[in-house]
Design a protein around this motif. Structure first.
Motif, short mmCIF file in Angstrom:
data_model
loop_
_atom_site.label_atom_id
_atom_site.label_comp_id
_atom_site.label_asym_id
_atom_site.label_seq_id
_atom_site.Cartn_x
_atom_site.Cartn_y
_atom_site.Cartn_z
N THR A 85 1.78 2.71 5.09
CA THR A 85 2.23 1.79 6.12
C THR A 85 2.97 0.60 5.50
N ALA A 86 3.51 -0.26 6.38
CA ALA A 86 4.41 -1.32 5.93
C ALA A 86 3.76 -2.30 4.97
N SER A 87 2.48 -2.59 5.15
CA SER A 87 1.83 -3.57 4.27
C SER A 87 1.78 -3.08 2.82
N THR A 129 1.69 11.35 10.60
CA THR A 129 0.82 11.77 9.50
C THR A 129 1.39 13.05 8.91
N ARG A 130 1.63 13.04 7.61
CA ARG A 130 2.09 14.23 6.91
C ARG A 130 0.93 14.79 6.11
N VAL A 131 0.80 16.11 6.10
CA VAL A 131 -0.30 16.76 5.40
C VAL A 131 0.26 17.74 4.38
N ALA A 149 7.78 10.58 -2.14
CA ALA A 149 9.16 10.10 -2.24
C ALA A 149 9.80 10.02 -0.86
N ARG A 150 9.51 11.00 -0.01
CA ARG A 150 10.07 11.00 1.35
C ARG A 150 9.58 9.79 2.14
N THR A 151 8.29 9.50 2.05
CA THR A 151 7.76 8.36 2.80
C THR A 151 8.23 7.04 2.21
N PRO A 156 9.84 1.62 6.89
CA PRO A 156 8.44 1.45 7.30
C PRO A 156 8.33 1.29 8.81
N LYS A 157 7.33 1.94 9.39
CA LYS A 157 7.12 1.87 10.84
C LYS A 157 6.42 0.56 11.20
N ALA A 158 6.74 0.04 12.38
CA ALA A 158 6.06 -1.16 12.87
C ALA A 158 4.65 -0.80 13.30
N GLY A 159 3.75 -1.78 13.23
CA GLY A 159 2.37 -1.53 13.63
C GLY A 159 1.42 -1.69 12.47
#
Length: 295
Positions: A85-87, A129-131, A149-151, A156-159
């Motif tokens: 996540t963004a943080s 969510t990627r698995v 690497a993809r993520t 980054p998504k908000a939230g």
């Protein structure tokens, strides 16, 4: 030309894995070996047998005590639960929390993905969510690396970080008893105590909290615009204000105590991983305090 995950893994194999391999992992002990999960048959009871393994139905049919035998389960399944996540983007270029998370994930996957052990990964970015299903060997480590690497390249998504959702996904995927290592900064929503307790009741769970200096302190640089990495909320503050700095220290101490208490109640070891420190002693400390350490 080798891709970025290939180069990163090669560097980590030389700088970290070779120094750790055999020193802290090697032949490990898990709390689930011995009884196994696969039924192998019955045999007559002898005095040294554990009475809890008597099959009373078979004993009644044969009029002679019978004990259940199981195939000993020596393989380990490791699930890496990874906070993207963004943080987790906070930190210096090339050494942010997401960079350290990637290194931790690849080192652990490389160490465990051998000798028949299976490693899978859950990557949670707040919206999706990627698995990566469990697999073995170096190729599996690279699959996890490519997903990391993809993520990393995606915006980054908000939230806020939904820790409960991360733990719930791990519980659904880990059908057999497993070692689950959660790597996150644990900055997010509340309400994940029960999912953690349920997960720790069935599996061995270890938490690695990735921390950057920016999480705990505000540099004294006068007026500064601060932004919440997950919500996008911005606020202009005077970084030299003593009252503000005292309130920040209190908030950090409260957050630390709350997180430690949650983990302690669930019986989950919590390890702090600082972005500005060498991974080797941190990983050695993790291994020394968990049940998958070398026998």
């Amino acid at each position: 030309m080798a891709g970025a995950p290939d180069r990163l893994l090669l560097r980590l194999e030389w700088q970290v894995v070779r120094r750790l391999d055999g020193r802290v992992l090697g032949a490990y002990r898990t709390p689930y070996r011995g009884s196994g999960l696969d039924f192998a048959g019955l045999r007559g009871y002898v005095e040294t047998d554990d009475a809890r393994r008597i099959d009373w139905n078979a004993t009644a049919r044969l009029n002679e005590p019978q004990v259940r035998q199981f195939t000993e389960d020596r393989e380990l399944t490791l699930w890496l639960v990874l906070d993207r996540t963004a943080s987790m983007t906070v930190g210096a270029p090339g050494r942010g929390k997401h960079d350290v998370l990637a290194e931790l994930a690849l080192v652990l996957a490389r160490l465990f993905g051998r000798g028949g052990n299976r490693v899978g990964a859950v990557l949670h970015d707040g919206a999706t969510t990627r698995v990566v299903p469990p697999g073995t060997g170096r190729g599996q480590v690279l699959r996890i690396g490519h997903e990391l690497a993809r993520t990393a390249t995606a915006p980054p998504k908000a939230g806020t970080t939904d820790v409960a959702a991360m733990l719930g996904t791990a519980a659904r995927l880990a059908r057999r008893r497993s070692l689950i290592i959660v790597i996150s900064d644990f900055i997010g929503t509340a309400g994940w105590d029960r999912p953690l307790l349920r997960l720790a009741h069935r599996h061995e769970v270890v938490a690695l909290r990735v921390v950057d200096a920016a999480d705990d302190a505000l540099p004294e640089v006068g007026l500064v615009l601060v932004e919440d990495a997950e919500t996008g909320e911005q606020l202009l503050v005077d970084s030299g204000d003593p009252l503000l700095r005292a309130r920040l220290r209190d908030a950090v101490a409260e957050r630390e105590a709350d997180l430690a208490g949650r983990m302690r109640r669930a019986g989950v070891p919590l390890h702090r991983i600082d972005t500005d420190r060498d991974l080797l002693p941190a990983l050695a400390g993790v291994a020394a305090s968990t049940r998958w350490r070398r026998t």
